[in-house]
Design an enzyme around this catalytic site. Structure first.
Site, PDB file in Angstrom:
ATOM      1  N   SER A 177     -12.148  27.154 -17.911  1.00 46.43           N
ATOM      2  CA  SER A 177     -13.252  28.092 -18.063  1.00 46.43           C
ATOM      3  C   SER A 177     -13.598  28.620 -16.686  1.00 46.43           C
ATOM      4  CB  SER A 177     -14.463  27.373 -18.669  1.00 46.43           C
ATOM      5  OG  SER A 177     -15.640  28.143 -18.556  1.00 46.43           O
ATOM      6  N   TYR A 204     -20.483  19.937 -18.579  1.00 40.95           N
ATOM      7  CA  TYR A 204     -19.389  20.807 -19.004  1.00 40.95           C
ATOM      8  C   TYR A 204     -18.694  21.422 -17.796  1.00 40.95           C
ATOM      9  CZ  TYR A 204     -17.057  24.861 -21.126  1.00 40.95           C
ATOM     10  OH  TYR A 204     -16.134  25.801 -21.506  1.00 40.95           O
TER      11      TYR A 204
END
Length: 301
Positions: A146, A159
């Site tokens: 990501s 995350y």
């Protein structure tokens, strides 16, 4: 002379977390390229429905139950895929979860689940498939990270940490393969916020083009045809990231505030996310049948 794309027709791809979202659209794109695709997912019913939708009456798409946190389950997924479809040429570590909320409110269960899926899930896939690729001297490993693996965003602290891990792991693997002169390819996919169920309720950021699962799938196909390591989606995010890295910290943080990136996740609409969060929390592989999740946090890409 223009570089010729690699031929994908007839190759076998295995995708973790492939029943929904980015994984599903990647499977769709690979099938369109003439590939045979194995979909691994914790939710076998949805995986089988996806396989039926994409197979179009053929036998080129198969579904398997997969718990990426269990290395034996990953091994069984790979073995079943190769038994049914043939030697895997592309392995896509796609499965991941993204709970949203302030770090100080994050439960231990949520932290553990993120590390189990986003970190150990990727490691288990790499440890099982890479020896086969190296021995055969062919194969392409796709690790879905990501843009959160390139920076830190309020509301997704753990995350971000797990995605930094995926980026660092991928960089190191690429270096080690080059060191032993292996032709095995590694690509690290780094999307901005993608319009999947995982992104439900997130605030928009100014100046950032909305990204779809189809955009990510298209970028993955392109990276398979013309191998490269960095796969940033959309391409404008790569330019923005490059500019940010040239700025001092105060400049980076000021620009993030100007774009609203500092509030996009931490001010998410939790009411809008509730359905997603409930389903995601129930996907915890360590919950026995009938158990209730300890917290409404987490979900699969």
């Amino acid at each position: 002379m223009a570089k010729q794309p690699r031929v994908l027709v007839g190759q076998v791809a295995a995708i973790t977390g492939g029943a929904r979202g980015i994984g599903k659209e990647t499977a769709r794109a690979l099938v369109a390229e003439g590939m045979k695709v194995a979909i691994g997912d914790l939710d076998l019913d949805v995986a089988e429905a996806t396989a039926r939708e994409l197979a179009r009456g053929g036998s080129n798409v198969r579904a398997y139950r997969l718990d990426v946190t269990d290395r034996a389950s990953v091994r069984a997924f790979i073995e079943a895929t190769e038994r049914d479809l043939g030697p895997i040429g592309v392995f896509d570590n796609n499965a991941g979860i993204m709970p949203v909320g302030a770090f100080l409110d994050e439960s231990d269960d949520s932290t553990r689940r993120q590390i189990d899926i986003n970190v150990y899930g990727v490691l288990n896939g790499v440890k099982e498939i890479l020896p086969l690729f190296v021995e055969r001297r062919r194969g392409h490993l796709i690790n879905v990270a990501s843009m959160a693996g390139k920076g830190g965003f309020p509301g997704v602290a753990t995350y971000c940490g797990t995605k930094h891990f995926v980026v660092g792991l991928s960089e190191s693997l690429r270096g080690e393969l080059q060191y032993v002169d292996s032709p095995v390819e590694v690509s690290c996919v780094m999307p901005a916020i993608v319009q999947t169920e995982l992104a439900t309720g997130l605030k928009a950021t100014r100046g950032v083009k909305p990204t779809t699962p189809e955009d990510v799938a298209e970028a993955i196909v392109d990276a398979l045809k013309f191998p490269r390591f960095d796969v940033i989606v959309p391409k404008s995010a790569a330019v923005a990231n490059g500019v940010l890295q040239l700025l001092p910290r105060r400049g980076r943080e000021g620009l993030a505030r100007a774009l609203g990136a500092d509030k996009a996740l931490i001010e998410a609409d939790q009411g809008a996310r509730q359905g997603y969060e409930v389903r995601a929390a129930h996907s915890d592989p360590q919950l026995a049948s009938g158990d209730q999740p300890a917290a409404l946090s987490g979900g699969q890409d």
